[in-house]
Motif scaffolding. Structure first.
Motif, mmCIF file in Angstrom:
data_model
loop_
_atom_site.group_PDB
_atom_site.id
_atom_site.type_symbol
_atom_site.label_atom_id
_atom_site.label_comp_id
_atom_site.label_asym_id
_atom_site.label_seq_id
_atom_site.Cartn_x
_atom_site.Cartn_y
_atom_site.Cartn_z
ATOM 1 N N LEU A 60 6.078 -13.853 -5.165
ATOM 2 C CA LEU A 60 7.260 -13.317 -4.895
ATOM 3 C C LEU A 60 6.963 -11.830 -4.159
ATOM 4 C CD1 LEU A 60 9.107 -13.728 -8.378
ATOM 5 C CD2 LEU A 60 9.639 -14.796 -6.082
ATOM 6 N N ALA A 61 7.739 -11.344 -3.404
ATOM 7 C CA ALA A 61 7.817 -9.996 -2.998
ATOM 8 C C ALA A 61 8.841 -9.414 -3.775
ATOM 9 C CB ALA A 61 8.093 -10.022 -1.522
ATOM 10 N N VAL A 62 8.703 -8.156 -4.220
ATOM 11 C CA VAL A 62 9.460 -7.580 -5.147
ATOM 12 C C VAL A 62 9.801 -5.934 -4.648
ATOM 13 C CG1 VAL A 62 9.941 -6.732 -7.483
ATOM 14 C CG2 VAL A 62 8.645 -8.892 -7.142
ATOM 15 N N ILE A 63 11.073 -5.687 -4.556
ATOM 16 C CA ILE A 63 11.334 -4.272 -4.049
ATOM 17 C C ILE A 63 10.862 -3.262 -5.215
ATOM 18 C CG2 ILE A 63 13.480 -4.438 -4.454
ATOM 19 C CD1 ILE A 63 14.023 -2.599 -2.022
ATOM 20 N N THR A 64 10.224 -2.228 -5.026
ATOM 21 C CA THR A 64 9.797 -1.145 -5.884
ATOM 22 C C THR A 64 10.925 -0.140 -6.084
ATOM 23 O OG1 THR A 64 8.811 0.202 -4.837
ATOM 24 C CG2 THR A 64 7.456 -1.455 -5.687
ATOM 25 N N ASP A 65 10.981 0.574 -7.081
ATOM 26 C CA ASP A 65 11.872 2.025 -7.067
ATOM 27 C C ASP A 65 11.734 2.688 -5.693
ATOM 28 O OD1 ASP A 65 12.901 0.794 -9.434
ATOM 29 O OD2 ASP A 65 11.658 2.427 -10.727
ATOM 30 N N ALA A 66 10.320 2.860 -5.292
ATOM 31 C CA ALA A 66 10.173 3.686 -3.949
ATOM 32 C C ALA A 66 10.596 3.091 -3.012
ATOM 33 C CB ALA A 66 8.817 4.048 -3.957
ATOM 34 N N GLY A 67 10.695 1.679 -3.027
ATOM 35 C CA GLY A 67 11.215 0.948 -1.704
ATOM 36 C C GLY A 67 12.638 0.945 -1.633
ATOM 37 N N ARG A 68 13.517 1.042 -3.098
ATOM 38 C CA ARG A 68 14.914 1.013 -2.876
ATOM 39 C C ARG A 68 15.177 2.509 -2.797
ATOM 40 N NH1 ARG A 68 17.584 -2.997 -5.465
ATOM 41 N NH2 ARG A 68 16.464 -4.280 -6.879
ATOM 42 N N GLU A 69 14.519 3.520 -2.852
ATOM 43 C CA GLU A 69 14.603 4.898 -2.522
ATOM 44 C C GLU A 69 14.561 5.082 -0.944
ATOM 45 O OE1 GLU A 69 12.300 7.778 -4.591
ATOM 46 O OE2 GLU A 69 12.831 6.735 -6.538
ATOM 47 N N ARG A 70 13.569 4.437 -0.447
ATOM 48 C CA ARG A 70 13.318 4.663 0.949
ATOM 49 C C ARG A 70 14.314 3.930 1.872
ATOM 50 N NH1 ARG A 70 8.673 4.544 4.481
ATOM 51 N NH2 ARG A 70 7.441 5.732 2.829
ATOM 52 N N LEU A 71 14.987 2.747 1.291
ATOM 53 C CA LEU A 71 16.205 1.943 1.870
ATOM 54 C C LEU A 71 17.106 2.853 1.799
ATOM 55 C CD1 LEU A 71 17.132 -0.663 3.089
ATOM 56 C CD2 LEU A 71 17.207 -1.457 0.650
ATOM 57 N N ALA A 72 17.590 3.381 0.720
ATOM 58 C CA ALA A 72 18.677 4.275 0.667
ATOM 59 C C ALA A 72 18.902 5.519 1.563
ATOM 60 C CB ALA A 72 19.048 4.711 -0.870
ATOM 61 N N VAL B 14 0.942 -1.230 0.074
ATOM 62 C CA VAL B 14 -0.026 -0.013 -0.052
ATOM 63 C C VAL B 14 0.910 1.177 -0.067
ATOM 64 C CG1 VAL B 14 -1.528 1.371 1.466
ATOM 65 C CG2 VAL B 14 -2.167 -1.132 0.959
ATOM 66 N N GLU B 15 1.985 1.198 0.592
ATOM 67 C CA GLU B 15 2.643 2.200 0.791
ATOM 68 C C GLU B 15 3.644 2.462 -0.243
ATOM 69 O OE1 GLU B 15 5.187 2.724 4.414
ATOM 70 O OE2 GLU B 15 3.695 1.429 5.436
ATOM 71 N N GLY B 16 3.607 1.371 -1.520
ATOM 72 C CA GLY B 16 4.137 1.446 -2.573
ATOM 73 C C GLY B 16 5.770 1.058 -2.504
ATOM 74 N N LEU B 17 6.230 0.385 -1.267
ATOM 75 C CA LEU B 17 7.526 -0.048 -1.289
ATOM 76 C C LEU B 17 7.888 -1.400 -1.932
ATOM 77 C CD1 LEU B 17 8.053 0.948 2.658
ATOM 78 C CD2 LEU B 17 8.459 2.292 0.494
ATOM 79 N N VAL B 18 6.734 -2.370 -1.877
ATOM 80 C CA VAL B 18 7.041 -3.532 -2.639
ATOM 81 C C VAL B 18 5.999 -3.780 -3.356
ATOM 82 C CG1 VAL B 18 8.685 -4.383 -0.540
ATOM 83 C CG2 VAL B 18 5.976 -4.558 -0.644
ATOM 84 N N ALA B 19 5.822 -4.972 -4.305
ATOM 85 C CA ALA B 19 4.888 -5.333 -5.097
ATOM 86 C C ALA B 19 4.933 -6.811 -4.765
ATOM 87 C CB ALA B 19 4.908 -5.113 -6.571
ATOM 88 N N ARG B 20 3.949 -7.501 -5.161
ATOM 89 C CA ARG B 20 3.918 -8.836 -5.151
ATOM 90 C C ARG B 20 3.605 -9.428 -6.444
ATOM 91 N NH1 ARG B 20 -0.207 -10.426 -0.268
ATOM 92 N NH2 ARG B 20 -0.966 -8.501 -0.570
ATOM 93 N N SER B 21 4.272 -10.699 -7.042
ATOM 94 C CA SER B 21 3.839 -11.215 -8.170
ATOM 95 C C SER B 21 3.953 -12.638 -8.317
ATOM 96 C CB SER B 21 4.991 -10.649 -9.241
ATOM 97 O OG SER B 21 6.099 -11.245 -9.148
ATOM 98 N N THR B 22 3.420 -13.488 -9.125
ATOM 99 C CA THR B 22 3.570 -14.740 -9.155
ATOM 100 C C THR B 22 4.882 -15.277 -9.677
ATOM 101 O OG1 THR B 22 1.201 -14.934 -9.744
ATOM 102 C CG2 THR B 22 2.236 -16.781 -10.067
ATOM 103 N N CYS B 23 5.327 -16.240 -9.020
ATOM 104 C CA CYS B 23 6.587 -16.918 -9.247
ATOM 105 C C CYS B 23 6.600 -17.778 -10.726
ATOM 106 C CB CYS B 23 7.064 -17.919 -8.244
ATOM 107 S SG CYS B 23 8.486 -18.474 -8.393
ATOM 108 N N VAL B 24 7.222 -17.280 -11.445
ATOM 109 C CA VAL B 24 7.201 -17.771 -12.888
ATOM 110 C C VAL B 24 7.780 -19.315 -12.948
ATOM 111 C CG1 VAL B 24 7.699 -15.637 -14.047
ATOM 112 C CG2 VAL B 24 9.333 -16.949 -13.642
ATOM 113 N N ASP B 25 8.517 -19.748 -11.920
ATOM 114 C CA ASP B 25 9.133 -21.080 -11.809
ATOM 115 C C ASP B 25 7.956 -22.023 -11.789
ATOM 116 O OD1 ASP B 25 11.690 -19.849 -12.047
ATOM 117 O OD2 ASP B 25 11.918 -20.147 -10.024
ATOM 118 N N ASP B 26 6.939 -21.910 -10.778
ATOM 119 C CA ASP B 26 6.116 -22.586 -10.449
ATOM 120 C C ASP B 26 4.646 -22.345 -10.677
ATOM 121 O OD1 ASP B 26 5.620 -21.500 -8.225
ATOM 122 O OD2 ASP B 26 6.361 -23.272 -6.926
ATOM 123 N N GLY B 27 4.319 -21.083 -10.799
ATOM 124 C CA GLY B 27 3.113 -20.533 -10.934
ATOM 125 C C GLY B 27 2.307 -20.606 -9.579
#
Length: 167
Positions: free
Chosen positions: A112-124, A95-108
């Motif tokens: 997956l949790a995926v860091i967003t650009d906003a998440g990378r910026e907040r971390l930095a 909701v805060e835009g720090l991560v996104a979720r997606s389906t794992c392409v390996d097994d469907g």
């Protein structure tokens, strides 16, 4: 290599090995100081950047992954959280835009949790605050040999817990 725990659960209940004064001092010192340290590091991140220490740990794990993503089950293990708690935390971070979720392409089936650009910026932006606290309240207080001893001690603790998990 260190002591191997061979007591069975019945042995430890009927014949406990009580801690002596030195052992109790070490144990209570560890508990008190580690909890206070985590609280201070958490409070500093919250106050300065609006993220918790738990959020920070997740962002670090994701950022260290080659593609910025980690399976939710691996992430839960990595941040020592239940899958249920992690799901709620990731949902909030999403909701805060720090991560996104997606389906794992390996097994469907995996998520997956995926860091967003906003998440990378907040971390930095948050990383200097975090490392400042870690240095101020732990690293810079210790001599090099003490740091080495801390690393050795917790490597042994971690290995013993891994053995327990594997049993």
């Amino acid at each position: 290599m260190g002591a191997v725990l061979t007591d069975t659960p019945d042995d430890t209940v009927s014949n406990p090995r009580w801690l002596d004064g030195t052992e109790m001092g070490a144990w209570r010192g560890f508990i008190d100081a580690s909890q206070r340290l985590m609280e201070v590091l958490n409070r500093d991140l919250q106050a300065a950047h609006g993220i918790s220490l738990a959020d920070y740990r997740i962002l670090v794990m994701l950022s260290e992954s080659p593609d910025g993503s980690v399976r939710m089950s691996e992430l839960a293990d990595g941040v020592l959280s239940s899958r249920s708690r992690l799901t709620h935390q990731i949902r909030r971070m999403e909701v805060e835009g720090l991560v996104a979720r997606s389906t794992c392409v390996d097994d469907g089936r995996g998520v997956l949790a995926v860091i967003t650009d906003a998440g990378r910026e907040r971390l930095a932006v948050a990383a200097p605050t975090h490392v400042h606290g870690v240095r101020k309240y732990l690293i810079d207080l210790l001599e090099p040999q003490e740091l080495a001893a801390v690393a050795t001690v917790f490597a042994k603790v971690d290995a013993a817990l891994d053995e327990r998990d594997d049993a």
